[in-house]
Design an enzyme around this catalytic site. Structure first.
Site, mmCIF file in Angstrom:
data_model
loop_
_atom_site.group_PDB
_atom_site.id
_atom_site.type_symbol
_atom_site.label_atom_id
_atom_site.label_comp_id
_atom_site.label_asym_id
_atom_site.label_seq_id
_atom_site.Cartn_x
_atom_site.Cartn_y
_atom_site.Cartn_z
ATOM 1 N N ASP A 277 -1.029 -6.346 -0.664
ATOM 2 C CA ASP A 277 -1.274 -5.715 0.633
ATOM 3 C C ASP A 277 -2.774 -5.459 0.820
ATOM 4 O O ASP A 277 -3.448 -4.983 -0.106
ATOM 5 C CB ASP A 277 -0.547 -4.359 0.670
ATOM 6 C CG ASP A 277 0.216 -4.146 1.959
ATOM 7 O OD1 ASP A 277 0.046 -4.940 2.896
ATOM 8 O OD2 ASP A 277 0.999 -3.179 2.010
ATOM 9 N N GLU B 81 8.808 -4.095 10.680
ATOM 10 C CA GLU B 81 9.197 -2.765 10.177
ATOM 11 C C GLU B 81 9.633 -1.837 11.308
ATOM 12 O O GLU B 81 8.913 -1.671 12.309
ATOM 13 C CB GLU B 81 8.010 -2.144 9.408
ATOM 14 C CG GLU B 81 8.336 -0.740 8.872
ATOM 15 C CD GLU B 81 7.350 -0.218 7.842
ATOM 16 O OE1 GLU B 81 6.396 -0.949 7.474
ATOM 17 O OE2 GLU B 81 7.534 0.928 7.400
ATOM 18 N N LYS C 14 -0.995 -9.593 2.616
ATOM 19 C CA LYS C 14 -0.321 -9.128 3.842
ATOM 20 C C LYS C 14 -1.265 -8.186 4.570
ATOM 21 O O LYS C 14 -1.957 -7.383 3.919
ATOM 22 C CB LYS C 14 0.979 -8.388 3.479
ATOM 23 C CG LYS C 14 1.657 -7.733 4.700
ATOM 24 C CD LYS C 14 3.044 -7.223 4.386
ATOM 25 C CE LYS C 14 3.092 -5.840 3.775
ATOM 26 N NZ LYS C 14 2.448 -4.782 4.581
ATOM 27 N N ASP D 101 0.843 -1.203 0.000
ATOM 28 C CA ASP D 101 0.000 0.000 0.000
ATOM 29 C C ASP D 101 0.881 1.257 0.000
ATOM 30 O O ASP D 101 0.368 2.373 -0.107
ATOM 31 C CB ASP D 101 -1.006 -0.009 1.169
ATOM 32 C CG ASP D 101 -0.345 -0.010 2.528
ATOM 33 O OD1 ASP D 101 0.894 -0.079 2.603
ATOM 34 O OD2 ASP D 101 -1.084 0.055 3.538
ATOM 35 N N SER D 102 2.191 1.074 0.051
ATOM 36 C CA SER D 102 3.113 2.203 -0.168
ATOM 37 C C SER D 102 2.888 2.802 -1.550
ATOM 38 O O SER D 102 3.323 3.923 -1.817
ATOM 39 C CB SER D 102 4.569 1.749 -0.001
ATOM 40 O OG SER D 102 4.819 0.584 -0.758
ATOM 41 N N GLU E 206 -1.616 -5.742 8.376
ATOM 42 C CA GLU E 206 -0.891 -5.177 9.515
ATOM 43 C C GLU E 206 -1.556 -5.559 10.833
ATOM 44 O O GLU E 206 -2.790 -5.576 10.930
ATOM 45 C CB GLU E 206 -0.848 -3.642 9.391
ATOM 46 C CG GLU E 206 -0.041 -3.173 8.191
ATOM 47 C CD GLU E 206 0.100 -1.654 8.141
ATOM 48 O OE1 GLU E 206 -0.324 -0.948 9.076
ATOM 49 O OE2 GLU E 206 0.650 -1.173 7.135
HETATM 50 O O1 KIV Z 1 3.472 -1.129 1.703
HETATM 51 C C1 KIV Z 1 4.643 -1.501 1.748
HETATM 52 O O2 KIV Z 1 5.456 -1.239 0.856
HETATM 53 C C2 KIV Z 1 5.069 -2.267 2.908
HETATM 54 C C3 KIV Z 1 6.540 -2.484 3.094
HETATM 55 C C4 KIV Z 1 7.161 -1.261 3.663
HETATM 56 C C5 KIV Z 1 6.825 -3.679 3.897
HETATM 57 O O3 KIV Z 1 4.263 -2.664 3.696
#
Ligand code: KIV
Length: 263
Positions: A84, A182, A113, A45-46, A115
């Site tokens: 994500d 992280e 993934k 989600d970055s 959180e």
């Molecule tokens: O969204 C992302 O890129 C991440 C990484 C920083 C692990 O969660």
């Protein structure tokens, strides 16, 4: 080269090979990072900050994620593709979490993934029950940064370190196949890595982990705001600026297109 599946990731971990994960959000960069030989591609989600210009990852929607996961999946990478789960896509209920994880898999993700620690183990169990591998994410969890009090190093106090270790064990117990750690103190990440039997993939959490992950745009010097733990391996922003400046110069001077570029 053979496709990297969850089984291959876990075999590499068991053999003590360090795992490599990097983010990608589109077809050409997914091809390139795959050719570079990474084990896993995280459609993180970055994407919100480094590609879409959002102020944080909290603005990223399922629609955004599906768009980018499907672009990466079309590159048909050998690396395992992790999608994500964005903020708001798994908090409300197990049902909603499963529905959204299924959507990500339909778009081409091979795992998801999310959180959180003990507070998300029900979601992790429900998603795995639906047949989808889950990667956890502990430490600095940017989606919850308001609750955590900002983007700060985690594991600095004994209490925080204890909670992180309990969270990691809870995720392992719930069936997560790996955990991103992280921005956590290196000795705490080491302790977690030694205490669980699944890979820890670290970012800003020191070298004593089963693998490392970085955001592609940080590696390439393309992100506006880079965290202190990200290493720039090549400054693409300079290369892009110079190439486009050269194009603009040649157009203005009537040098482009030269004969070889037209019929
Ligand atoms: O969204 C992302 O890129 C991440 C990484 C920083 C692990 O969660």
């Amino acid at each position: 080269m053979e496709k990297i599946t969850i089984r291959k990731v876990l075999k590499k971990y068991q053999r003590g090979e360090r795992l490599v994960m990097v983010t990608a959000y589109d077809y050409p960069t997914a091809k390139l990072v795959d050719q570079a030989g990474v084990d896993m591609i995280l459609v993180g989600d970055s994407v919100g900050m480094v590609v879409l210009g959002y102020p944080s990852s909290n603005q990223v929607t399922m629609k955004d994620m599906l768009h980018h996961v499907s672009a990466v999946a079309r590159a048909n990478p050998r690396a395992m593709v992790i999608g994500d789960m964005p903020f708001g896509s798994y908090e409300a209920s197990n049902e909603e979490a499963v529905r959204n994880a299924v959507e990500l898999v339909r778009a081409g993700a091979e795992a998801v993934k999310l959180e959180g620690g003990q507070e998300v183990v029900d979601r992790v169990r429900a998603i795995i029950k639906a047949g989808i591998p889950v990667m956890g994410h502990l430490g600095l969890t940017p989606q919850k940064r308001h609750l955590l009090g900002g983007y700060r190093l985690r594991g600095k106090t004994e209490q925080e370190a204890k909670e992180l270790l309990e969270d990691a064990k809870a995720l392992e117990d719930a069936g997560a196949f790996a955990i991103v750690i992280e921005y956590v103190k290196a000795d705490v990440a080491k302790k977690i890595t030694e205490s669980v039997n699944i890979p820890t993939i670290c970012i800003g959490a020191g070298p004593h982990c089963s693998g490392q992950v970085l955001v592609l745009h940080d590696i390439l010097g393309l992100s506006e705001m880079r965290p202190p733990f990200a290493k720039v391996y090549f400054d693409c922003s300079k290369a892009i600026r110079e190439a486009v400046q050269k194009f603009a110069e040649e157009v203005r001077e009537g040098k482009f297109p030269s004969e070889e570029y037209y019929r």
